[in-house]
Structures are given as structure tokens and as C-alpha cells.
Scaffold this motif. Structure first.
Motif, PDB file in Angstrom:
ATOM      1  N   GLY A  58      -5.187  15.487   3.664  1.00  0.00           N
ATOM      2  CA  GLY A  58      -4.302  14.348   3.847  1.00  0.00           C
ATOM      3  C   GLY A  58      -3.019  14.558   3.085  1.00  0.00           C
ATOM      4  N   VAL A 122      -5.258   9.369   3.715  1.00  0.00           N
ATOM      5  CA  VAL A 122      -5.766   9.928   4.972  1.00  0.00           C
ATOM      6  C   VAL A 122      -5.621   8.886   6.077  1.00  0.00           C
ATOM      7  CG1 VAL A 122      -7.412  11.477   3.841  1.00  0.00           C
ATOM      8  CG2 VAL A 122      -8.122   9.158   4.441  1.00  0.00           C
ATOM      9  N   GLN A 127      -1.486  14.519   8.765  1.00  0.00           N
ATOM     10  CA  GLN A 127      -2.025  15.824   9.144  1.00  0.00           C
ATOM     11  C   GLN A 127      -2.533  15.778  10.590  1.00  0.00           C
ATOM     12  OE1 GLN A 127      -1.059  17.949   7.227  1.00  0.00           O
ATOM     13  NE2 GLN A 127      -1.289  17.371   5.095  1.00  0.00           N
ATOM     14  N   GLY A 130      -5.826  13.651  11.095  1.00  0.00           N
ATOM     15  CA  GLY A 130      -5.914  12.421  10.329  1.00  0.00           C
ATOM     16  C   GLY A 130      -6.616  11.293  11.050  1.00  0.00           C
ATOM     17  N   GLN A 136      -4.722   4.462   8.216  1.00  0.00           N
ATOM     18  CA  GLN A 136      -4.293   5.069   6.963  1.00  0.00           C
ATOM     19  C   GLN A 136      -4.839   4.289   5.752  1.00  0.00           C
ATOM     20  OE1 GLN A 136      -0.026   5.648   6.901  1.00  0.00           O
ATOM     21  NE2 GLN A 136      -0.045   6.808   8.815  1.00  0.00           N
TER      22      GLN A 136
END
Length: 230
Positions: A58, A122, A127, A130, A136
Motif C-alpha cells: 500500500g 491500503v 497500488q 489495492g 481505503q
């Protein structure tokens, strides 16, 4: 304080140090030089017991809980891997909400102490994979208090008290960790292959520079051709 670099187990074949003719069959620049340890401590401690946890892919986050003598509570700063790193908007909002809900608990837990809570942001759009972690959010993996890194069991206890996810841990040698990543283990956070493991000796040890002895064992370094995908 930025989070320290974690070395891989071995040194790597590098264009600036090696000639292509030196590479073994099927090896390429960037691959491990198997047997040439990145730190002598890794070789010396190879057969000792280490404590391992899942490596998260992350964005590195630092949450500073700075004790305020004047008000008797903590004030907070949120930073990325470096002081200039940007933090995704949704992740920043999640962390701010978490702080708001847990500020008093933090102040009660760390009375008159300055604390750095390290973890990984993350989730979707962080990324390539993710989205495997959902929306998030922040997962805790280390805590630093007044010059000391907490032991893993203390980190797990703090994560529980602060309602934060943290990677589960297991005990084994470096070879055990290598053998595990070769099986493409599934993450404890979803139905996808982990990136790897991060480990440190069960008994906390420092190197000659007084840096913690920590290493990472990544799937892509030990499973030829593996790419971390769904």
C-alpha cells in the motif's frame, strides 16, 4: 521519523556492479544472488526463530501522537512515507475520522508519551491490487514510543485497543518463510495471494549501526515469473 528501509534477504544482480556474463542461467538483473546475504546478520540468524507478519502493498503512513503538556492530551500529525509524500484523499479522511473517534483512548493509553504509529494505507486505487482490501483505510504494523520499538505482542494489543487491523503473526525460521511464500499463501485480509512476509528475530536485535534487524521475504523473489495479481 521516516520508517526505516527493510532489506531483502540477499544482494541482487546489478548492472552497475556485474557483467551480464556473470549471471546464472535464467537469471536477470534485479534477481537475488542466492547465498550472498544482504546483511551478515541474516546468515548468522538464518536457523533461528523469527516472528513473521504479512507484508502489505500500500502506501506507508505515519501518525504522530504528540503529547501536549499544556492540555494534557495528544495532538496529531499525519504524514506519508516522507514529509513530502501525498496521501490519498479518502485514506486521509478515514484516518482523521479514526483519530476523532479514538483520540481520548490514545491519550489514556499513552499518558505523557510521544508516539509514532506506523502502518500501511491500503484500499481501492492504492497500488495495482489495492481493491483487494476494499475501501481505503489504515492497517497498523509498528509502534515507536520515546526511542523504543514495541514488541509484536504489544503492537497487537494496541491495535486491538485502538480498533485497528494489523497483520497476524507466526513463528518460524527464514527457511520456513521462504517455503511458505513458495506455496502462494492467501492473505488474511481477503482471497488473494500475499505480497510476502516481514520478519524480525523473536529476541529484538540491532546491527552494528543500532538499526533493527528486519528482513522481507517476497513471493516474487522466490517464485519465478510470479506477478501479484487477483
Amino acid at each position: 521519523m521516516e520508517y526505516h528501509k527493510i532489506n531483502g534477504l540477499y544482494k541482487r544482480w546489478r548492472k552497475d556492479l556485474h557483467d551480464e556474463s556473470e549471471l546464472p542461467d535464467n537469471a536477470k538483473f534485479g534477481d537475488f544472488i542466492i547465498g550472498d546475504f544482504a546483511q551478515p546478520e541474516f546468515e548468522y540468524l538464518f536457523n533461528n526463530q523469527w516472528i513473521w507478519s504479512e507484508k502489505l502493498d500500500g502506501t506507508n503512513i505515519r501518525i504522530y501522537a504528540n503529547w501536549s503538556e499544556e492540555y494534557g492530551i495528544h495532538t496529531f500529525e499525519i504524514k506519508g512515507k516522507t514529509d513530502n509524500s501525498s496521501i490519498p484523499k479518502d485514506l486521509l479522511e478515514w484516518i482523521k475520522n479514526w483519530i476523532s473517534e479514538n483520540a481520548q483512548i490514545i491519550s489514556d493509553l499513552f499518558i505523557a508519551e510521544d508516539v509514532i504509529i506506523y502502518g500501511e494505507g491500503v484500499g481501492t486505487k492504492i497500488q495495482k491490487v489495492g481493491h483487494n482490501f476494499g475501501n481505503q483505510h489504515f492497517k497498523l504494523f509498528d509502534v515507536y514510543i520515546n526511542g523504543f520499538w514495541l514488541q509484536k505482542d504489544n503492537v497487537l494489543d494496541i491495535a486491538n485497543k485502538l480498533s485497528l487491523d494489523t497483520p497476524i503473526t507466526w513463528i518460524g525460521t527464514i527457511q520456513d518463510s521462504i517455503d511458505k511464500v513458495k506455496t502462494l499463501p492467501v492473505s488474511s485480509f481477503g482471497n488473494f495471494t500475499i505480497e510476502g512476509y516481514v520478519g524480525q528475530p523473536i529476541v529484538r536485535l540491532n546491527d552494528a549501526r543500532q538499526k533493527r534487524i528486519v528482513t522481507k521475504i517476497k513471493v516474487c523473489d522466490f517464485v519465478k515469473g510470479h506477478k501479484w495479481i487477483d
